[in-house]
Design an enzyme around this catalytic site. Sequence first.
Site, PDB file in Angstrom:
ATOM      1  N   ASP A 101       0.817  -1.217   0.000  1.00 47.13           N
ATOM      2  CA  ASP A 101       0.000   0.000   0.000  1.00 47.13           C
ATOM      3  C   ASP A 101       0.851   1.268   0.000  1.00 47.13           C
ATOM      4  OD1 ASP A 101      -2.018  -1.823   0.346  1.00 47.13           O
ATOM      5  OD2 ASP A 101      -2.929  -0.788   2.055  1.00 47.13           O
ATOM      6  N   ASP A 102       0.189   2.353  -0.323  1.00 48.80           N
ATOM      7  CA  ASP A 102       0.689   3.728  -0.135  1.00 48.80           C
ATOM      8  C   ASP A 102       1.806   4.129  -1.097  1.00 48.80           C
ATOM      9  OD1 ASP A 102      -1.109   3.554   1.897  1.00 48.80           O
ATOM     10  OD2 ASP A 102       0.289   4.041   3.519  1.00 48.80           O
ATOM     11  N   HIS A 154      -5.988   3.195  -4.190  1.00 46.99           N
ATOM     12  CA  HIS A 154      -5.909   3.452  -2.738  1.00 46.99           C
ATOM     13  C   HIS A 154      -6.265   4.918  -2.463  1.00 46.99           C
ATOM     14  CE1 HIS A 154      -4.935   2.127   1.254  1.00 46.99           C
ATOM     15  NE2 HIS A 154      -3.829   2.826   1.386  1.00 46.99           N
ATOM     16  N   HIS A 158      -5.195   9.377   0.157  1.00 50.38           N
ATOM     17  CA  HIS A 158      -5.214   8.523   1.351  1.00 50.38           C
ATOM     18  C   HIS A 158      -6.244   9.022   2.363  1.00 50.38           C
ATOM     19  CE1 HIS A 158      -3.638   5.787   4.488  1.00 50.38           C
ATOM     20  NE2 HIS A 158      -3.268   5.090   3.436  1.00 50.38           N
ATOM     21  N   HIS A 245       3.804  -2.079   3.190  1.00 50.93           N
ATOM     22  CA  HIS A 245       3.825  -0.747   2.579  1.00 50.93           C
ATOM     23  C   HIS A 245       5.143  -0.536   1.844  1.00 50.93           C
ATOM     24  CE1 HIS A 245       0.745  -0.558   5.666  1.00 50.93           C
ATOM     25  NE2 HIS A 245       0.205   0.436   4.988  1.00 50.93           N
TER      26      HIS A 245
HETATM   27 NI    NI Z   1      -2.713   3.141   3.254  1.00 54.01          NI
END
Ligand code: NI
Length: 275
Positions: A101-102, A154, A158, A245
């Site tokens: 993620d991210d 995503h 955020h 991440h």
């Molecule tokens: Ni996230």
Amino acid sequence: MVKVKKIVTTKTASFMRHGDSLKIVVAVKPKWADNELIYHVNSMYGSISKEGILKTKREAVGKNIVVTITAKNNTKVKQNVHIRVLPKINPNRKMVALTFDDGVNANSTNDVLDTLKKNDAVATCFIIGSTLGTKKNKTALLRSYQMGNEIGNHTLSHANLTKLSPSKIRREMASADRNIMRVTGKKPFICRPPYGATSSQERKNVKKPQILWSIDSLDWQHKNPVKTYDNVVNNVHNGSIVLMHDMYMTTAEAVRKIVPMLRKKGYQFVTVPEL
Ligand code: NI
């Protein structure tokens, strides 16, 4: 015979699983000159039909193979397509879906991609749309997509979608979709809501399958490669969806050890839709 002026490969995925067949999609000028093309692939790695449908041999697994497209009447018109061949999925063997993620964060993202590549592995990456402002992040995303990783949404910034109005939720999703599509040419099919925060209003407006996780590495909290490794390797089981991440170098460092270890334990690396 039609004189072919140009062959352009469209922005489709450039990977396949061994055992599947892949249609090579091209845009040819003039438009009706499809049957004026010749497809070629090294016979050691596979075969390709007159219509551009590619089948691979076992020898191709882990390789980047090249399909050459030429025009029958003009040898100067030529286009190469590079395809990464991933291992065939064996339904009787253990599987794991690593998710990141991210991103995109070019340095750490590329480090993770290097590890995946080295191990013939793929993962699922949930991208924050606002990270795609720089050239190096866009390049890393395109690389990730072309390697066969599944690219998910995503949100743009955020945002905690459960705290937003319906129109703002839709804007967060649509803007991230657009930024990703500008790079990969493909609209993300799945998403992961930031913080795993969902609500009925959020679900109604997101309009994509939402993917959470079964193992949390907590990498973002402790930023400790050893703890990340332990949390994943000690808890993994068949069918796990692992949350990490790729924006942290400490995670990339852990991934260098996690992937070979899971491979040694007999896991196949699949994307979330494949799982
Ligand atoms: Ni996230």
